[in-house]
Design a protein around this motif. Structure first.
Motif, short mmCIF file in Angstrom:
data_model
loop_
_atom_site.label_atom_id
_atom_site.label_comp_id
_atom_site.label_asym_id
_atom_site.label_seq_id
_atom_site.Cartn_x
_atom_site.Cartn_y
_atom_site.Cartn_z
N GLY A 74 0.70 -1.21 -0.06
CA GLY A 74 -0.14 -0.01 -0.04
C GLY A 74 0.83 1.26 0.00
O GLY A 74 0.62 2.27 -0.70
N ALA A 75 1.79 1.11 0.82
CA ALA A 75 2.74 2.33 0.88
C ALA A 75 3.52 2.65 -0.49
O ALA A 75 3.56 3.66 -1.11
CB ALA A 75 3.98 2.16 2.02
N ALA A 76 4.03 1.62 -1.16
CA ALA A 76 4.75 1.46 -2.43
C ALA A 76 3.74 2.12 -3.35
O ALA A 76 3.98 2.90 -4.34
CB ALA A 76 5.02 0.21 -2.84
N SER A 77 2.70 1.61 -3.51
CA SER A 77 1.55 1.99 -4.41
C SER A 77 1.01 3.71 -4.33
O SER A 77 1.13 4.38 -5.31
CB SER A 77 0.27 1.40 -4.14
N ALA A 78 1.05 4.17 -2.99
CA ALA A 78 0.95 5.62 -2.76
C ALA A 78 2.16 6.32 -3.08
O ALA A 78 1.84 7.63 -3.88
CB ALA A 78 0.58 5.78 -1.29
N ILE A 79 3.31 5.89 -2.88
CA ILE A 79 4.55 6.60 -3.50
C ILE A 79 4.78 6.95 -4.85
O ILE A 79 4.86 7.85 -5.26
CB ILE A 79 5.53 6.20 -2.74
N ALA A 80 4.29 5.41 -5.45
CA ALA A 80 4.33 5.76 -7.04
C ALA A 80 3.25 6.64 -7.70
O ALA A 80 3.66 7.18 -8.53
CB ALA A 80 4.09 4.17 -7.46
N ALA A 81 2.34 6.58 -7.14
CA ALA A 81 1.04 7.24 -7.54
C ALA A 81 1.60 8.86 -7.42
O ALA A 81 1.26 9.96 -8.34
CB ALA A 81 -0.18 7.15 -6.99
N ALA A 82 2.12 9.37 -6.14
CA ALA A 82 2.53 10.79 -6.12
C ALA A 82 3.47 10.98 -6.86
O ALA A 82 3.61 12.20 -7.54
CB ALA A 82 2.83 10.82 -4.41
N ARG A 83 4.44 10.15 -7.11
CA ARG A 83 5.60 10.48 -7.96
C ARG A 83 5.08 10.58 -9.65
O ARG A 83 5.67 11.50 -10.43
CB ARG A 83 6.76 9.50 -8.16
N LYS A 84 3.96 9.82 -9.69
CA LYS A 84 3.58 9.96 -11.27
C LYS A 84 2.84 11.16 -11.37
O LYS A 84 3.27 11.72 -12.63
CB LYS A 84 2.63 8.77 -11.55
N VAL A 85 2.15 11.55 -10.55
CA VAL A 85 1.47 12.90 -10.74
C VAL A 85 2.48 14.04 -10.88
O VAL A 85 2.42 14.96 -11.50
CB VAL A 85 0.49 13.08 -9.56
N GLN A 86 3.55 13.82 -9.91
CA GLN A 86 4.70 14.76 -9.75
C GLN A 86 5.33 14.95 -11.22
O GLN A 86 5.56 16.20 -11.79
CB GLN A 86 5.62 14.75 -8.85
N ALA A 87 5.67 13.99 -11.69
CA ALA A 87 6.24 14.09 -12.99
C ALA A 87 5.67 14.13 -14.04
O ALA A 87 6.09 14.90 -15.42
CB ALA A 87 6.75 12.43 -13.35
N GLY A 88 4.29 14.08 -13.87
CA GLY A 88 3.44 14.58 -15.02
C GLY A 88 3.23 15.93 -15.26
O GLY A 88 2.68 16.54 -16.18
#
Length: 265
Positions: free
Chosen positions: A251-265
């Motif tokens: 769950g933590a990895a999924s949340a971090i990945a989602a945040a980084r994806k939005v940041q990169a976009g």
């Protein structure tokens, strides 16, 4: 909790196959608050792992209470050979005990002695918390405890696999729980950890068939949700869909990945 709650009907449901294939949480982190959180999800039960987790008796008793508060039955996997803990945890209101490394009829019989009252076993009297949870007088608890709780023997070694039929015949053993990781290590003579393979599937299907032949239920550890679904399709009555720490980190990895994806976009 009254004796008519779904918690105290758990043993009947799993014995009769009325659960439709149950999915349980598996908790090794020794904090009753973990039980409180996961028991709010759509799990059918919660298992506390005292073998490889780090639960002690007092937090386990509190974890059982948290599960009951959320309306979920709680089972406990005790450490290898520590059968006396079975009685104490049943006294605390556990719906069942999972005993690891049951390799022979003698092991199964020793387990039953602590998990069942006479005439099946020799469990000592003192279920104060259990009676409080169930709101039962002593006489009613004694008359129903063997039926309202389950004793589950783990099959996870080559000797246990060879003796599975004999273990399933032991009065007081309600079902078996298969540990595919340990069983894969044992069957490969320590060469590999391979719980999710076609070779292991063949062993699992064989054990499900032996449970059906003896009128007992079959439980198993699934490495994740998808694997748990495969095991339910295979005919298991009770499956684990991964451990608490795995789900927490995923769950933590999924949340971090989602945040980084939005940041990169």
């Amino acid at each position: 909790m009254s004796a008519s709650t779904p918690i105290d009907g758990f043993a009947t449901r799993i014995r009769n196959g009325d659960g439709g294939g149950m999915i349980s949480a598996w908790i090794g982190v020794p904090d009753p608050l973990f039980v409180s959180h996961l028991a709010q999800e759509a799990f059918d039960a919660v298992v506390l792992d005292m073998q490889h987790g780090v639960w002690d008796v007092v937090p386990a008793a509190n974890g059982i209470a948290q599960g009951r508060l959320a309306g979920k039955p709680v089972l406990v996997r005790i450490p290898v050979g520590e059968f006396s803990l079975a009685s104490r945890l049943l006294d605390a209101g556990a719906s069942g005990i999972i005993a690891p490394m049951i390799n022979s009829v003698a092991d199964a019989e020793a387990f039953v002695k602590y998990a069942k009252y006479p005439p099946l076993g020799e469990r000592s009297w003192g279920p104060t918390l259990a009676m409080n949870h169930m709101k039962l007088p002593a006489s009613d608890y004694l008359a129903s405890a063997n039926e309202k709780t389950v004793a589950i023997a783990m099959i996870e070694t080559r000797p246990a696999l060879d003796a599975a039929d004999e273990i399933l015949r032991v009065d007081g053993i309600d079902g078996i729980f298969i540990g595919p990781s340990d069983l894969s290590i044992a069957l490969s003579n320590g060469a590999k950890l391979a719980p999710d393979t076609p070779e292991m599937d063949a062993v699992l299907k064989h054990l499900v068939a032996r449970c059906r032949a003896h009128g007992k239920f079959a439980c198993v550890f699934g490495s994740n949700g998808e694997r748990a679904g495969e095991l339910l399709k295979m005919g298991f009555d009770f499956v684990i869909a991964g451990a608490d720490t795995q789900q927490l980190r995923s769950g933590a990895a999924s949340a971090i990945a989602a945040a980084r994806k939005v940041q990169a976009g």
